[in-house]
Enzyme design. Sequence first.
Site, PDB file in Angstrom:
ATOM      1  CG  ASP A 306      59.025  27.057  13.344  1.00  0.00           C
ATOM      2  OD1 ASP A 306      59.416  25.995  13.885  1.00  0.00           O
ATOM      3  OD2 ASP A 306      57.818  27.305  13.153  1.00  0.00           O
ATOM      4  CD  GLU A 503      54.490  22.127  12.056  1.00  0.00           C
ATOM      5  OE1 GLU A 503      54.849  23.097  11.398  1.00  0.00           O
ATOM      6  OE2 GLU A 503      55.238  21.517  12.832  1.00  0.00           O
TER       7      GLU A 503
HETATM    8  C1  BGC Z   1      56.448  24.394  14.240  1.00  0.00           C
HETATM    9  C2  BGC Z   1      56.589  24.993  15.616  1.00  0.00           C
HETATM   10  C3  BGC Z   1      57.217  23.998  16.542  1.00  0.00           C
HETATM   11  C4  BGC Z   1      58.528  23.518  15.982  1.00  0.00           C
HETATM   12  C5  BGC Z   1      59.228  22.510  16.850  1.00  0.00           C
HETATM   13  C6  BGC Z   1      57.718  23.775  13.770  1.00  0.00           C
HETATM   14  O1  BGC Z   1      57.543  23.059  12.592  1.00  0.00           O
HETATM   15  O2  BGC Z   1      56.042  25.403  13.340  1.00  0.00           O
HETATM   16  O3  BGC Z   1      55.336  25.395  16.085  1.00  0.00           O
HETATM   17  O4  BGC Z   1      57.398  24.583  17.801  1.00  0.00           O
HETATM   18  O5  BGC Z   1      58.294  22.927  14.724  1.00  0.00           O
HETATM   19  O6  BGC Z   1      58.616  21.276  16.837  1.00  0.00           O
HETATM   20  C1  BGC Z   2      58.949  17.406  13.609  1.00  0.00           C
HETATM   21  C2  BGC Z   2      58.123  18.563  14.053  1.00  0.00           C
HETATM   22  C3  BGC Z   2      58.380  19.689  13.136  1.00  0.00           C
HETATM   23  C4  BGC Z   2      58.136  19.288  11.708  1.00  0.00           C
HETATM   24  C5  BGC Z   2      58.413  20.439  10.804  1.00  0.00           C
HETATM   25  C6  BGC Z   2      58.640  17.068  12.191  1.00  0.00           C
HETATM   26  O1  BGC Z   2      59.406  15.985  11.769  1.00  0.00           O
HETATM   27  O2  BGC Z   2      58.703  16.327  14.444  1.00  0.00           O
HETATM   28  O3  BGC Z   2      58.444  18.946  15.335  1.00  0.00           O
HETATM   29  O4  BGC Z   2      57.554  20.732  13.517  1.00  0.00           O
HETATM   30  O5  BGC Z   2      58.889  18.161  11.365  1.00  0.00           O
HETATM   31  O6  BGC Z   2      58.866  20.125   9.549  1.00  0.00           O
END
Ligand code: BGC
Ligand code: BGC
Length: 612
Positions: A306, A503
């Site tokens: 990830d 998230e």
């Molecule tokens: C998330 C994933 C996601 C990835 C790419 C991560 O932070 O946990 O679900 O696919 O970012 O954006």
């Molecule tokens: C990105 C996401 C990623 C997240 C995780 C963001 O800046 O756009 O895709 O999942 O950071 O830290």
Amino acid sequence: MARNRISPACIVYVFVLFFLLATPWAHSKPSFRTYDSQVQKVLEKMTLEEKIGQMIQAEITGLKEFSDISTYYLGSVLSGGNGDPEEGNSLKAWTDLYDRVQKQAMQTRLKIPVLYGVDAVHGHNNVLGAVIFPHNIGLGCTGNPELVEEVARITAREVRATGIQWTFAPCVAVPRDERWGRTYEGFSENPELVSLLGAAAVRGFQGSDLRDPLSVLACAKHFVGDGGTQAGTGLNGRWDQGDTRLDEATLRRIHLLPYKAAIEAGVGSIMASYSGWNGVKCTANKYLLTTVLKNELGFEGFVISDYNAIAQIDPDFKTAVGIAVNAGIDMAMEPTEYRRFYEALKALVSEGVVPIERVNDAVSRILRVKFAMGLMDPNRPQTADRSLHRLVGSKEHRQVARQAVRESLVLLKNERQTLPLSKTMGRIHLAGKSADDIGNQCGGWTIDWQGGSGPITTGGTTLLGAIRNAVSKETQVTYTADGSGVAGADVAVVVVGETPYAEMMGDAEDLTLSEQDLAVIKKVKQAGVPTVVVLFSGRPLIINDGLELADAFIAAWLPGTEGQGIADVLFGDYKPIGKLSFSWPRSMDQIPINYGDKEYSPLFPFGFGLSF
Ligand code: BGC
Ligand code: BGC
């Protein structure tokens, strides 16, 4: 005449025979290993540097130089939730960017195309004008695998219209605690339902053959146990990216199950979870990634880490890289640290810390998938097929999303036959902050990583617009966010709930419906108007007081752009058929509560849903 007729028994017999004969083919997905002899030939030509590059995924917005795509022989790039093209968020900008990336990859000696990945988790949700489907929690309540497959098939087409060939979906998490801010990314708290719908999504994304230029590579995530993290073990002492503390049998029974189904459905990539299992991060867990996933479950595709997850394993980045690759990570999602990863892995191989066999295995897995997708075919154009642009956000696609919305709605209460509403009432009053807010209706992972309130995307209909479209010419539709002016209306529809989050930001100790939202329901009810509450939320909320006041109550989840589907049910053109894919708690101290618990007295049980 009669003698020429085929008897029913005969028809049944022919059908049974057909199914018996067809089943072995229908169910035996092609093995990714069929490409191994071709993979081997490419592998033999590759330098160590080219192999390591193949194992790296950088973020488009994190590239130090655009030419790093070829300088470092990158196997993949991503656009994360905020990784939009510099030129903006239009279909054209995304497609141009894809073409530029592939053109840069063609500057390399071996001309191996780049896999471009995005989070198309409820439609091609980063792109303006794309159709936005309900988030998985809503799809879970449809319980309809054919529909979920169709939703994924359409998403794949919209993604392919921009050239992009990979989505980080489906999320097959089994969220067991609604306080986790990613609950809505999961279909259900029930592992069997997640397995059924997760496999359907994989089939929809990947099609019957990954070579199909309308299909995309799917990615089951986040392996494994992301939905089982213990309170207090995650980011900022909460849930997200935390630790799942379960014995192995329980981990397998609840969280591993959907991966079996996804693998059987032919999924080509799997993302390791940020979370840990009994204190060990999944990204570092050789037992889970290699022994269980690859050896035992027979996963032949590749495992990606990830976003920046490898750095979480150890304060020393190089040590972390060694642990992750040796554990079984095949591709590293290194949005900005890709150069550092490249140098680290090179050194680790020369020092013998990472055996070259491990590198060869990782690269073989990635190339297998690229072969299976037809990307290695020299006659394939490496540019996007722009004739597909006409499909993006098209009427046909919106129709399917609208159907998904209809089926996802769960009717929790309907007294005095408040629903269905008549289309010829004198006046319908809409209230609540989300009645005319497409951003709240879509939730997180929409245009922006965290989503946002307001008119953030184009196309689609808010519930206010949808009700206006549905009613007779004589019917007046009025709207105030706070419920003022409701007196005298024949019915009120109050649309309230959560505002967008994704998230890291969505974890919450308290899921009680806000005072502000409750005040609107109260105000409307006190005016003596029959009150229908429509709740937009990424999880069950504590709604007791609001539920009590309401005459009818619908859990609409995060339905996406097609608000018309809600109106279809409100006015009885379609009956509500959605069934809760999560147990609905009475109070915060009941959480976590899940179907199958020894003590189980939720407000509404798993599977609940009224109709009329
Ligand atoms: C998330 C994933 C996601 C990835 C790419 C991560 O932070 O946990 O679900 O696919 O970012 O954006
Ligand atoms: C990105 C996401 C990623 C997240 C995780 C963001 O800046 O756009 O895709 O999942 O950071 O830290």
